[in-house]
Design a protein around this motif. Structure first.
Motif: not given
Length: 115
Positions: A47-53, A101-115
Protein backbone atom coordinates in the motif's frame (compact mmCIF):
# COMPACT_ATOMS: atom_id res chain seq x y z
CA UNK A 1 14.16 -10.40 2.69
CA UNK A 2 11.01 -11.65 1.01
CA UNK A 3 9.98 -10.43 -2.42
CA UNK A 4 7.26 -8.09 -1.09
CA UNK A 5 9.59 -6.36 1.35
CA UNK A 6 12.26 -5.97 -1.32
CA UNK A 7 9.71 -4.50 -3.75
CA UNK A 8 8.36 -2.15 -1.05
CA UNK A 9 11.88 -0.92 -0.36
CA UNK A 10 12.40 -0.30 -4.08
CA UNK A 11 9.12 1.61 -4.31
CA UNK A 12 10.15 3.85 -1.42
CA UNK A 13 13.22 4.93 -3.38
CA UNK A 14 11.30 5.44 -6.65
CA UNK A 15 8.09 7.03 -5.38
CA UNK A 16 6.06 9.25 -7.68
CA UNK A 17 6.15 13.00 -7.22
CA UNK A 18 2.54 12.93 -5.93
CA UNK A 19 3.48 10.29 -3.36
CA UNK A 20 6.53 12.32 -2.33
CA UNK A 21 4.40 15.44 -1.87
CA UNK A 22 1.84 13.63 0.30
CA UNK A 23 4.59 11.84 2.26
CA UNK A 24 6.15 15.19 3.21
CA UNK A 25 2.83 16.14 4.82
CA UNK A 26 2.26 12.79 6.57
CA UNK A 27 5.70 11.82 7.80
CA UNK A 28 6.98 12.32 11.35
CA UNK A 29 3.49 12.42 12.88
CA UNK A 30 2.68 15.77 11.24
CA UNK A 31 -1.01 14.90 10.90
CA UNK A 32 -2.16 15.00 14.54
CA UNK A 33 -0.57 12.06 16.34
CA UNK A 34 -0.75 9.54 13.51
CA UNK A 35 2.30 7.56 12.49
CA UNK A 36 2.20 6.71 8.81
CA UNK A 37 4.33 4.20 6.93
CA UNK A 38 4.88 4.28 3.21
CA UNK A 39 5.03 1.36 0.80
CA UNK A 40 4.04 -1.10 3.52
CA UNK A 41 3.09 -4.74 2.92
CA UNK A 42 -0.38 -5.84 4.08
CA UNK A 43 -1.80 -9.26 3.17
CA UNK A 44 0.28 -9.60 0.03
CA UNK A 45 -0.28 -6.05 -1.22
CA UNK A 46 2.02 -3.05 -1.01
CA UNK A 47 0.00 0.00 0.00
CA UNK A 48 1.17 3.57 -0.62
CA UNK A 49 0.57 4.79 2.94
CA UNK A 50 -0.88 3.27 6.09
CA UNK A 51 -1.41 4.18 9.71
CA UNK A 52 -1.62 0.85 11.49
CA UNK A 53 -3.11 2.23 14.69
CA UNK A 54 -5.69 4.24 12.71
CA UNK A 55 -6.41 1.23 10.43
CA UNK A 56 -6.35 3.54 7.40
CA UNK A 57 -4.75 2.89 4.02
CA UNK A 58 -4.19 5.77 1.60
CA UNK A 59 -3.63 5.11 -2.09
CA UNK A 60 -2.46 7.74 -4.58
CA UNK A 61 -3.52 6.73 -8.07
CA UNK A 62 -2.18 7.92 -11.40
CA UNK A 63 -3.81 7.69 -14.81
CA UNK A 64 -3.04 3.98 -15.16
CA UNK A 65 -5.71 3.26 -12.56
CA UNK A 66 -8.39 4.46 -14.98
CA UNK A 67 -8.36 1.29 -17.08
CA UNK A 68 -10.99 -1.40 -16.51
CA UNK A 69 -8.29 -3.94 -15.68
CA UNK A 70 -6.68 -1.71 -13.07
CA UNK A 71 -10.06 -0.74 -11.62
CA UNK A 72 -10.88 -4.44 -11.13
CA UNK A 73 -7.48 -5.04 -9.51
CA UNK A 74 -7.96 -2.02 -7.23
CA UNK A 75 -11.43 -3.25 -6.23
CA UNK A 76 -9.97 -6.64 -5.26
CA UNK A 77 -7.16 -4.96 -3.30
CA UNK A 78 -9.67 -2.77 -1.48
CA UNK A 79 -11.81 -5.80 -0.63
CA UNK A 80 -8.80 -7.70 0.80
CA UNK A 81 -7.62 -4.68 2.81
CA UNK A 82 -11.11 -3.92 4.14
CA UNK A 83 -11.52 -7.60 5.07
CA UNK A 84 -8.36 -7.18 7.16
CA UNK A 85 -9.99 -4.27 9.03
CA UNK A 86 -8.57 -1.30 7.12
CA UNK A 87 -10.47 1.57 5.54
CA UNK A 88 -9.06 2.51 2.13
CA UNK A 89 -9.03 6.09 0.82
CA UNK A 90 -8.04 6.74 -2.79
CA UNK A 91 -6.87 10.05 -4.16
CA UNK A 92 -5.71 10.90 -7.65
CA UNK A 93 -2.35 12.47 -8.37
CA UNK A 94 -4.30 15.57 -9.41
CA UNK A 95 -5.99 15.73 -5.99
CA UNK A 96 -2.59 15.73 -4.30
CA UNK A 97 -1.06 18.29 -6.67
CA UNK A 98 -3.99 20.71 -6.76
CA UNK A 99 -5.63 20.32 -3.34
CA UNK A 100 -3.19 18.86 -0.83
CA UNK A 101 -4.92 20.67 2.04
CA UNK A 102 -8.26 19.15 1.02
CA UNK A 103 -6.69 15.68 0.85
CA UNK A 104 -5.21 16.12 4.32
CA UNK A 105 -8.55 17.34 5.66
CA UNK A 106 -10.33 14.23 4.34
CA UNK A 107 -7.65 12.01 5.90
CA UNK A 108 -7.81 13.84 9.23
CA UNK A 109 -11.59 13.71 9.44
CA UNK A 110 -11.62 10.01 8.53
CA UNK A 111 -9.26 9.06 11.36
CA UNK A 112 -10.60 8.64 14.90
CA UNK A 113 -10.46 11.79 17.00
CA UNK A 114 -7.20 12.23 18.89
CA UNK A 115 -7.09 12.89 22.60
Amino acid sequence: MDKFKARAKQLRTTQTSAEAKLWQALRARQLARWKFRRQHVINGFIVDFVTLDGRLVIEVDGVTHATAREAAYDARRTWVLESAGFLVLRFSNTDVYEDLEGVLKVIATTLPATE
